[in-house]
Design a protein around this motif. Structure first.
Motif, PDB file in Angstrom:
ATOM      1  N   LEU A 264       0.838  -1.208   0.000  1.00 34.50           N
ATOM      2  CA  LEU A 264       0.000   0.000   0.000  1.00 34.50           C
ATOM      3  C   LEU A 264       0.871   1.256   0.000  1.00 34.50           C
ATOM      4  O   LEU A 264       0.625   2.186  -0.770  1.00 34.50           O
ATOM      5  N   ASP A 265       1.887   1.274   0.850  1.00 33.39           N
ATOM      6  CA  ASP A 265       2.772   2.439   0.932  1.00 33.39           C
ATOM      7  C   ASP A 265       3.508   2.675  -0.375  1.00 33.39           C
ATOM      8  O   ASP A 265       3.851   3.812  -0.703  1.00 33.39           O
ATOM      9  N   ALA A 266       3.758   1.602  -1.132  1.00 39.15           N
ATOM     10  CA  ALA A 266       4.445   1.705  -2.421  1.00 39.15           C
ATOM     11  C   ALA A 266       3.488   2.077  -3.550  1.00 39.15           C
ATOM     12  O   ALA A 266       3.897   2.153  -4.705  1.00 39.15           O
ATOM     13  N   GLY A 267       2.219   2.311  -3.223  1.00 33.34           N
ATOM     14  CA  GLY A 267       1.237   2.671  -4.248  1.00 33.34           C
ATOM     15  C   GLY A 267       0.777   1.488  -5.067  1.00 33.34           C
ATOM     16  O   GLY A 267       0.389   1.658  -6.224  1.00 33.34           O
ATOM     17  N   MET A 268       0.792   0.301  -4.469  1.00 30.84           N
ATOM     18  CA  MET A 268       0.425  -0.924  -5.167  1.00 30.84           C
ATOM     19  C   MET A 268      -0.740  -1.638  -4.468  1.00 30.84           C
ATOM     20  O   MET A 268      -0.607  -2.765  -3.996  1.00 30.84           O
ATOM     21  N   PRO A 269      -1.903  -0.986  -4.400  1.00 29.06           N
ATOM     22  CA  PRO A 269      -3.027  -1.602  -3.686  1.00 29.06           C
ATOM     23  C   PRO A 269      -3.542  -2.884  -4.340  1.00 29.06           C
ATOM     24  O   PRO A 269      -4.082  -3.754  -3.650  1.00 29.06           O
ATOM     25  N   PHE A 270      -3.398  -3.019  -5.667  1.00 25.84           N
ATOM     26  CA  PHE A 270      -3.821  -4.257  -6.321  1.00 25.84           C
ATOM     27  C   PHE A 270      -3.039  -5.441  -5.762  1.00 25.84           C
ATOM     28  O   PHE A 270      -3.592  -6.505  -5.493  1.00 25.84           O
ATOM     29  N   HIS A 271      -1.747  -5.242  -5.569  1.00 25.24           N
ATOM     30  CA  HIS A 271      -0.894  -6.297  -5.034  1.00 25.24           C
ATOM     31  C   HIS A 271      -1.226  -6.566  -3.568  1.00 25.24           C
ATOM     32  O   HIS A 271      -1.206  -7.714  -3.124  1.00 25.24           O
ATOM     33  N   ALA A 272      -1.543  -5.517  -2.811  1.00 24.47           N
ATOM     34  CA  ALA A 272      -1.966  -5.706  -1.419  1.00 24.47           C
ATOM     35  C   ALA A 272      -3.255  -6.520  -1.364  1.00 24.47           C
ATOM     36  O   ALA A 272      -3.424  -7.387  -0.494  1.00 24.47           O
ATOM     37  N   HIS A 273      -4.147  -6.264  -2.303  1.00 26.29           N
ATOM     38  CA  HIS A 273      -5.397  -7.028  -2.391  1.00 26.29           C
ATOM     39  C   HIS A 273      -5.101  -8.521  -2.526  1.00 26.29           C
ATOM     40  O   HIS A 273      -5.749  -9.360  -1.915  1.00 26.29           O
ATOM     41  N   GLU A 274      -4.084  -8.871  -3.339  1.00 23.11           N
ATOM     42  CA  GLU A 274      -3.743 -10.281  -3.526  1.00 23.11           C
ATOM     43  C   GLU A 274      -3.222 -10.901  -2.237  1.00 23.11           C
ATOM     44  O   GLU A 274      -3.494 -12.069  -1.949  1.00 23.11           O
ATOM     45  N   VAL A 275      -2.488 -10.138  -1.427  1.00 27.60           N
ATOM     46  CA  VAL A 275      -2.000 -10.625  -0.135  1.00 27.60           C
ATOM     47  C   VAL A 275      -3.194 -10.891   0.789  1.00 27.60           C
ATOM     48  O   VAL A 275      -3.256 -11.926   1.452  1.00 27.60           O
ATOM     49  N   PHE A 276      -4.139  -9.960   0.834  1.00 28.42           N
ATOM     50  CA  PHE A 276      -5.330 -10.158   1.662  1.00 28.42           C
ATOM     51  C   PHE A 276      -6.164 -11.335   1.151  1.00 28.42           C
ATOM     52  O   PHE A 276      -6.762 -12.064   1.940  1.00 28.42           O
ATOM     53  N   GLU A 277      -6.205 -11.495  -0.154  1.00 26.88           N
ATOM     54  CA  GLU A 277      -6.966 -12.609  -0.723  1.00 26.88           C
ATOM     55  C   GLU A 277      -6.393 -13.951  -0.262  1.00 26.88           C
ATOM     56  O   GLU A 277      -7.138 -14.875   0.067  1.00 26.88           O
ATOM     57  N   ASP A 278      -5.070 -14.063  -0.208  1.00 25.05           N
ATOM     58  CA  ASP A 278      -4.457 -15.286   0.312  1.00 25.05           C
ATOM     59  C   ASP A 278      -4.890 -15.532   1.757  1.00 25.05           C
ATOM     60  O   ASP A 278      -5.174 -16.668   2.141  1.00 25.05           O
ATOM     61  N   ALA A 279      -4.936 -14.469   2.571  1.00 26.45           N
ATOM     62  CA  ALA A 279      -5.328 -14.618   3.974  1.00 26.45           C
ATOM     63  C   ALA A 279      -6.785 -15.055   4.088  1.00 26.45           C
ATOM     64  O   ALA A 279      -7.126 -15.900   4.922  1.00 26.45           O
ATOM     65  N   TRP A 280      -7.647 -14.497   3.242  1.00 21.17           N
ATOM     66  CA  TRP A 280      -9.053 -14.857   3.346  1.00 21.17           C
ATOM     67  C   TRP A 280      -9.282 -16.289   2.883  1.00 21.17           C
ATOM     68  O   TRP A 280     -10.137 -16.993   3.421  1.00 21.17           O
ATOM     69  N   LYS A 281      -8.492 -16.750   1.950  1.00 24.39           N
ATOM     70  CA  LYS A 281      -8.659 -18.114   1.453  1.00 24.39           C
ATOM     71  C   LYS A 281      -8.015 -19.162   2.357  1.00 24.39           C
ATOM     72  O   LYS A 281      -8.455 -20.301   2.376  1.00 24.39           O
ATOM     73  N   SER A 282      -6.965 -18.778   3.110  1.00 26.36           N
ATOM     74  CA  SER A 282      -6.256 -19.765   3.924  1.00 26.36           C
ATOM     75  C   SER A 282      -6.516 -19.640   5.417  1.00 26.36           C
ATOM     76  O   SER A 282      -6.160 -20.538   6.173  1.00 26.36           O
TER      77      SER A 282
ATOM     78  N   ARG B 268     -11.451 -10.560   3.746  1.00 32.77           N
ATOM     79  CA  ARG B 268     -12.166 -10.220   2.507  1.00 32.77           C
ATOM     80  C   ARG B 268     -12.476  -8.717   2.466  1.00 32.77           C
ATOM     81  O   ARG B 268     -12.336  -8.066   1.437  1.00 32.77           O
ATOM     82  N   GLY B 269     -12.885  -8.162   3.601  1.00 34.33           N
ATOM     83  CA  GLY B 269     -13.151  -6.725   3.675  1.00 34.33           C
ATOM     84  C   GLY B 269     -11.899  -5.900   3.448  1.00 34.33           C
ATOM     85  O   GLY B 269     -11.930  -4.869   2.762  1.00 34.33           O
ATOM     86  N   LEU B 270     -10.768  -6.333   4.015  1.00 36.62           N
ATOM     87  CA  LEU B 270      -9.508  -5.626   3.784  1.00 36.62           C
ATOM     88  C   LEU B 270      -9.112  -5.702   2.317  1.00 36.62           C
ATOM     89  O   LEU B 270      -8.613  -4.719   1.746  1.00 36.62           O
ATOM     90  N   ALA B 271      -9.348  -6.852   1.690  1.00 41.53           N
ATOM     91  CA  ALA B 271      -9.077  -6.981   0.250  1.00 41.53           C
ATOM     92  C   ALA B 271      -9.950  -6.016  -0.540  1.00 41.53           C
ATOM     93  O   ALA B 271      -9.492  -5.395  -1.503  1.00 41.53           O
ATOM     94  N   GLN B 272     -11.204  -5.856  -0.133  1.00 42.05           N
ATOM     95  CA  GLN B 272     -12.096  -4.933  -0.829  1.00 42.05           C
ATOM     96  C   GLN B 272     -11.640  -3.487  -0.650  1.00 42.05           C
ATOM     97  O   GLN B 272     -11.748  -2.688  -1.590  1.00 42.05           O
ATOM     98  N   LEU B 273     -11.110  -3.135   0.515  1.00 39.36           N
ATOM     99  CA  LEU B 273     -10.572  -1.785   0.689  1.00 39.36           C
ATOM    100  C   LEU B 273      -9.406  -1.553  -0.274  1.00 39.36           C
ATOM    101  O   LEU B 273      -9.321  -0.504  -0.912  1.00 39.36           O
ATOM    102  N   ALA B 274      -8.527  -2.550  -0.381  1.00 37.77           N
ATOM    103  CA  ALA B 274      -7.364  -2.408  -1.269  1.00 37.77           C
ATOM    104  C   ALA B 274      -7.790  -2.327  -2.732  1.00 37.77           C
ATOM    105  O   ALA B 274      -7.270  -1.507  -3.494  1.00 37.77           O
ATOM    106  N   VAL B 275      -8.742  -3.147  -3.131  1.00 41.90           N
ATOM    107  CA  VAL B 275      -9.172  -3.105  -4.533  1.00 41.90           C
ATOM    108  C   VAL B 275     -10.017  -1.849  -4.789  1.00 41.90           C
ATOM    109  O   VAL B 275      -9.992  -1.302  -5.892  1.00 41.90           O
TER     110      VAL B 275
END
Length: 161
Positions: free
Chosen positions: A60-78, A88-95
């Motif tokens: 997020l700090d690097a201006g890459m929220p799409f990539h942060a979304h993928e990290v959150f997606e891994d957490a929601w799935k695992s 899932r909500g954190l992923a939605q904030l990032a996306v």
């Protein structure tokens, strides 16, 4: 029957699943084949909640929220079922921030509000600043009128990072 060339051209693995091999920019937008893109986040990584938050904050700090979304997606799935909606909500904030940075103000606002609603039921697990994130998301959603700078608009996820 599909040939190997057809499978590669369509970015599918040997079992027909999408490989997502097309290069992408820092906001996750597809680039033409052969164009250097931003390295994608590896998929299916199991991290601790702390590792998830640290990696997502870095992105997020690097201006890459799409990539942060993928990290959150891994957490929601695992992660555990009881925390699925949090991640899932954190992923939605990032996306949502991703869409806002791309200039999709309506979609960005909708996802920011949806993510804020989803995480609102949690009470600061893992030092996640739920109240601060929901306020950030609602404020950003309310003022979207064009593309935003994803790095400048990135939220603080926790009170300890």
């Amino acid at each position: 029957m599909d040939t190997e060339d057809d499978t590669a051209r369509r970015d599918r693995d040997s079992e027909g699943r999408a490989r997502n091999a097309r290069p992408r920019d820092g906001l996750g937008r597809p680039l033409p084949y052969g164009t250097p893109g931003v390295e994608r986040q590896p998929e299916g990584v199991v991290r601790t909640p702390g590792q998830t938050l640290t990696e997502a904050q870095r992105l997020l700090d690097a201006g890459m929220p799409f990539h942060a979304h993928e990290v959150f997606e891994d957490a929601w799935k695992s992660g555990p079922d009881a925390e699925r909606e949090l991640w899932r909500g954190l992923a939605q904030l990032a996306v949502g921030l991703t869409h806002a940075a791309r200039g999709n103000t309506a979609g960005g606002a909708r996802l920011l509000l949806r993510g804020a609603d989803r995480i609102g039921e949690y009470h600061d697990p893992y030092a996640i600043d739920v109240a601060g994130l929901t306020a950030w998301a609602r404020e950003l959603a309310a003022r979207l009128d064009g593309p935003v700078d994803a790095g400048a608009e990135s939220p603080r996820l926790t009170s300890v990072l």
